[in-house]
Design a protein around this motif. Structure first.
Motif, mmCIF file in Angstrom:
data_model
loop_
_atom_site.group_PDB
_atom_site.id
_atom_site.type_symbol
_atom_site.label_atom_id
_atom_site.label_comp_id
_atom_site.label_asym_id
_atom_site.label_seq_id
_atom_site.Cartn_x
_atom_site.Cartn_y
_atom_site.Cartn_z
ATOM 1 N N GLY A 65 63.061 4.561 -22.810
ATOM 2 C CA GLY A 65 64.438 4.277 -23.194
ATOM 3 C C GLY A 65 65.240 5.523 -23.502
ATOM 4 N N THR A 66 64.604 6.686 -23.418
ATOM 5 C CA THR A 66 65.338 7.938 -23.650
ATOM 6 C C THR A 66 66.259 8.210 -22.472
ATOM 7 N N LYS A 67 67.477 8.627 -22.769
ATOM 8 C CA LYS A 67 68.386 8.985 -21.690
ATOM 9 C C LYS A 67 68.142 10.430 -21.268
ATOM 10 N N GLY A 68 68.356 10.692 -19.998
ATOM 11 C CA GLY A 68 68.060 12.010 -19.453
ATOM 12 C C GLY A 68 68.782 13.138 -20.163
ATOM 13 N N HIS A 69 70.005 12.898 -20.632
ATOM 14 C CA HIS A 69 70.755 14.010 -21.222
ATOM 15 C C HIS A 69 70.103 14.531 -22.491
ATOM 16 N N LEU A 70 69.221 13.722 -23.099
ATOM 17 C CA LEU A 70 68.533 14.201 -24.304
ATOM 18 C C LEU A 70 67.456 15.224 -23.967
ATOM 19 N N LEU A 71 67.134 15.381 -22.684
ATOM 20 C CA LEU A 71 66.102 16.347 -22.291
ATOM 21 C C LEU A 71 66.704 17.660 -21.810
ATOM 22 N N ASP A 72 68.020 17.674 -21.613
ATOM 23 C CA ASP A 72 68.641 18.841 -20.985
ATOM 24 C C ASP A 72 68.391 20.135 -21.762
ATOM 25 N N SER A 73 68.471 20.090 -23.072
ATOM 26 C CA SER A 73 68.327 21.326 -23.857
ATOM 27 C C SER A 73 66.921 21.909 -23.771
#
Lengths: 629, 629
Positions: free
Chosen positions: B471-479
């Motif tokens: 359920g994690t959205k991809g933008h939370l992995l960008d950093s």
């Protein structure tokens, strides 16, 4: 920490008679031309305050539920109250069976709009007090109702107030004036800076409704709302005039009069016209009546629609964050110094508390409540202490897993050598606001408790030590706090940090660190936020490690596109319990961070403990800051 | 990789005569009741396609600029074209002085709306082709124009087409049918699943306008648009009917007829009514005329407003991502197997290329263009090769710093032993789509180049190895991809990843990994995205490391709230050049990741190279996958 909590016993409020009276008022044409079929009772006050004064606790009055978030709606047949997962249990205990609890976030729970549409007769009128209903809420609700043939109507007289016979007075506490030595900037200079922003955006008037913004702007503080040093007021600022709406009795005080230069303004454009608090509506109408064809008025989109709708649409410029909110978030050198001083004093009090707890807990006499009281007692001994900045979350063992826990007599646990203790607390000092969480064990923590604590610590360090480009928004840092937990399959269901005011609200916008990508503003040097990852195991324990940190410039090896870099400097200087750490799980970099942090605690807080002659706390601090290998 | 690029020489197009004719058309009452004072020419086609067919390159035709993004507006007096920073130089070279380049993102550049308002006479009419102007764009533009007394009008006949005498035909290539062995799901089952979603949301009709969604739904492919195996079509699906709008000549092919069961539908509700491509407007009108009072029609909010506005507002349900877009993003077992096979073949071709480059570069005869051509040549030798999936970005030294570079004869550099080489390329195979970037040095990279490469590699690994909750959205992995670069004061100004289709578009929604928090959908097992951090030093070199990765379930130690965890599995299996790494900067975990990745490359691709008897490439692979210490 977050949000106002119950301090009343959990027995339901009896509401039969109250609801009968409210429904009579809903049909009473004294208030409107036609009866209304439903009445919405929101949580808030007219200033978008997170904490509210007793006179504004209307939703609590009508249904009994006193959590920080919830909306009640009463129709001729039904009474329903919406709140979120934090409060399902509490609400169900505090409300009697005249009320239906609407559990937000569950799939089967209808939205307020959908529910209203499902229960209302055709062509219904739904009433709400436009002062406490935000302009953006109005827009959504009225649109939804209109699509089903109903209408939303503004009821000027609050119907709860009409049936609330012993409603408390609106507080009007003495105003405290803050000089340059505390604020670093006179209110005159703040007005001038505000006007420069207005000129830049071609704005002619600005309507201030948030209490902390008004307190910040005029360098005044009050104590109208518990924990928040604010006072009830509005302000309307034009390019040549300044209007302040406040209970005029407060301005009889010569110190306040002189501070505001009410009797001898230095320059005409810095002369403040004061009017009664209630006059804001008519005065804003007068301002709007005199607007030129291209004039624009700034107002926050979270302001109540009563004031918002006074401004004709063509002249209205609604913004998510006001220029005051943005200016207030970036602390100046004086404020930063004040925050540092406040945090050193706060650390002194906590060192004393933890030293005292170590001695007292084995006796079996310390409880969650008495520990919190003792913390307040130690804090109150520090210079310029004003009060707590929020109700202390003092929780033992399983109570720690309730993120918004506040100890009540019936839940009060005794601190022991066998359970994890979580204390999230803070204070208002005249020089700054604090907010700190430490999780400790007074006996021997289990390997699992240590493991979980260490994941949380890794997350805390990852945020605190992060280096990131100027202009980065806080939400881009949120995952750093979770990476170690995620790798173990764990997580926590709250954001990682919130903005912190300087002798103001402990929660403030517009910056924060959260997976929720609300419209947060980019971080910049001088902003102050909390860094508070956690882990909560239902029925067992809670862990949270929270520092307040200052955004500061960082100078890494390179400087891509000349953007500059930022990092955080901890303002909170209270040791993190090494006993709770599994140091084998830490990288060398993380161990260095812990040792460096503890060295700072020792140097800075140790010196103050020595100065104050607090020997036992000093011994505790020396022991707790020994470097790890 | 991203976006369509120029392959024409950079000399300006002469537009005096064209603009004169267009302005005549703007006054010609053949097209509308009253003349229009401005005409907007957007980039796109009627299907929100990223890549467009030659017949749809109207903005390029009128102004000469052929970058992927840009909007031209012509008034009686002015002609202006808006594009972003990637294209300032290219646009200024391709447009003559009848055109004003509007540099988006610069403070002094007005928005299209503001510019129009500043140049238009009172009560002007601004025209646009409603087919290629999205519904959400229409809303914003018409509101802004109305606020200044102007109006936006839909011009049904495209005025560019009216003056474009040698406009190419709309392509109508042969349709390719895909069987269950490639798709894993029949189009009948896809229709049934779509209808189940519609039933769940109480939707009666769904209008499909995106070409890749229609290709996916019917298990058909075309080659109407270069690089994208799609065909021009619309589809309107009801609970009992299926309408497909497509050039009917394409359906004379017996294979296509049989695939779609046009002559003998298995069940009446799976019978497809085919109509000409152009008939969609009138047919949708007919559908809407017969709607019941509560019937709802789903359409994407990015669909053209011509079709959107056919649906009466009360019946219209606009969505950011259609159910087809969401279903298509989660690949089934057959598609995943196909993608894996395609990536192994693609890796074979790249191993051959790099082995060949090592031999040829010292001769000084290999250029950016010839290297890209050679890569295509090797790929085309692989089974089920269809074509490239985007124009190869083949860039040497300083050209590598141009993120959207495409080699042109006048910029073409020779590969050498002295400069970094970046190759971002991919292909369409009948079993899957590939997209891979490798950055290599054929001589001895400088310490600085290695340092930067290693930061990028750390970012690549941080994303690829991340474990995160379902359920994690991809933008939370960008950093995660940026942390190592940030720590050194570096960064890159593009997102980290995009969704990848299966023998479909190389860029697809609704998931991705980016600091831009667009409305991305949560990641789930079976989704496929790219992981491509980079670093670009203007005038010197560019670095990017890109794998296509599959979202897979992960089983960490714990399982908080039973949510389950996810991680990524690389589909791309091409070695990353160890020579470019400063292995001292890697943690043990990162070194293990590299060795494990190279072991997989060796096992999987090595076996295929052996099978295909490609000895030199195998030797190269063996050498390039030696473990690091």
């Amino acid at each position: 920490m977050s949000s106002l909590e119950s301090d009343k016993a959990m027995s339901p409020k009896l509401t039969v008679e109250l609801l009968r009276q409210l429904r009579l008022a809903m049909k009473n044409c004294k208030y409107f031309s036609e009866p209304i079929q439903a009445y919405i009772i929101p949580s808030g006050d007219a200033h978008q305050s997170e904490y509210i004064a007793p006179c504004d606790c209307r939703r609590e009055f009508i249904c009994g539920f006193n959590g920080s978030a919830g909306t009640a709606i009463v129709t001729e047949q039904h009474a329903a109250m919406w709140t979120d997962g934090r409060y399902f249990l509490q609400a169900s205990q505090q409300m009697d069976n005249n009320w239906t609890l609407m559990k937000m976030g569950l799939k089967e729970t209808p939205s307020q709009e959908d529910w209203l549409i499902s229960v209302l007769p055709e062509n219904s009128k739904v009433g709400v007090d436009p002062w406490i209903f935000a302009a953006d809420q109005w827009k959504n609700m009225s649109k939804a109702l209109a699509s089903a043939g109903h209408s939303l109507v503004a009821v000027q007289d609050n119907l709860i107030d009409a049936v609330w016979l012993d409603r408390p007075q609106r507080p009007s506490t003495q105003l405290m004036t803050l000089g340059l030595e505390r604020t670093g900037m006179s209110w005159q200079d703040k007005i001038t800076a505000l006007r420069a922003k207005m000129r830049e955006r071609k704005i002619n008037w600005f309507v201030a409704t948030a209490l902390d913004e008004i307190a910040w702007l005029f360098n005044l503080r009050g104590s109208d709302i518990e924990y928040n040093p604010v006072f009830f007021a509005y302000s309307v600022v034009g390019m040549k005039t300044i209007r302040l709406f406040v209970d005029l009795k407060r301005l009889e005080d010569p110190a306040a009069r002189q501070h505001l230069q009410l009797d001898a303004p230095s320059r005409p454009e810095l002369s403040i016209q004061v009017s009664p608090y209630e006059a804001v509506h008519t005065e804003l109408q007068a301002v709007c009546a005199a607007l030129g064809p291209k004039d624009k008025v700034w107002i926050c989109d979270k302001a109540g629609c009563a004031l918002t709708q006074v401004i004709p649409k063509t002249h209205r410029s609604q913004i998510s964050y006001t220029p005051l909110c943005l200016a207030k978030a970036v602390k100046n050198a004086t404020e930063i110094q004040g925050m540092k001083t406040a945090h050193i004093k706060d650390a002194v009090a906590l060192c004393e508390l933890f030293a005292w707890l170590e001695k007292e807990i084995p006796k079996g006499t310390v409880t969650e409540i008495s520990s919190a009281d003792k913390a307040e007692d130690f804090r109150s001994q520090q210079k310029d202490f004003v009060g707590l900045s929020f109700p202390s979350i003092s929780s033992v063992g399983p109570n720690g897993a309730i993120i918004h826990y506040r100890p009540l007599p019936e839940t009060n646990r005794t601190l022991s050598l066998n359970e994890v203790y979580l204390l999230d607390s803070g204070a208002q000092y005249k020089d700054g606001t604090t907010d700190v969480t430490r999780t400790v064990h007074f006996g021997t923590p289990s390997a699992y408790e240590k493991e979980c604590f260490t994941y949380v610590l890794k997350g805390h360090i990852a945020v605190s030590a992060a280096i990131f480009p100027n202009g980065t928004k806080g939400h881009l840092l949120d995952s750093f706090a979770r990476a170690a937990l995620w790798e173990a399959g764990l997580d926590y269901l709250h954001g990682t940090g919130h903005g912190v005011g300087c002798f103001l609200n402990v929660h403030e916008g517009p910056c924060g660190i959260s997976y929720k990508t609300f419209a947060d503003e980019p971080l910049e040097a001088g902003m102050i936020v909390s860094d508070e990852p956690g882990y909560y195991e239902d029925g067992s324990f809670g862990i949270r490690i929270e520092n307040v940190v200052l955004v500061v410039a960082s100078k890494p090896k390179y400087n891509y596109m000349n953007r500059g870099s930022l990092t955080f400097e901890p303002l909170t200087l209270v040791p993190m319990q090494v006993k709770m750490m599994n140091t084998d799980m830490l990288t060398q970099k993380e161990r260095d961070w812990v040792n460096d942090y503890h060295r700072q605690c020792m140097e800075t807080v140790g010196a103050e403990l020595r100065r104050q002659g607090r020997k036992e706390a000093l011994d505790w601090l020396i022991r707790e800051t020994q470097p790890i290998a």
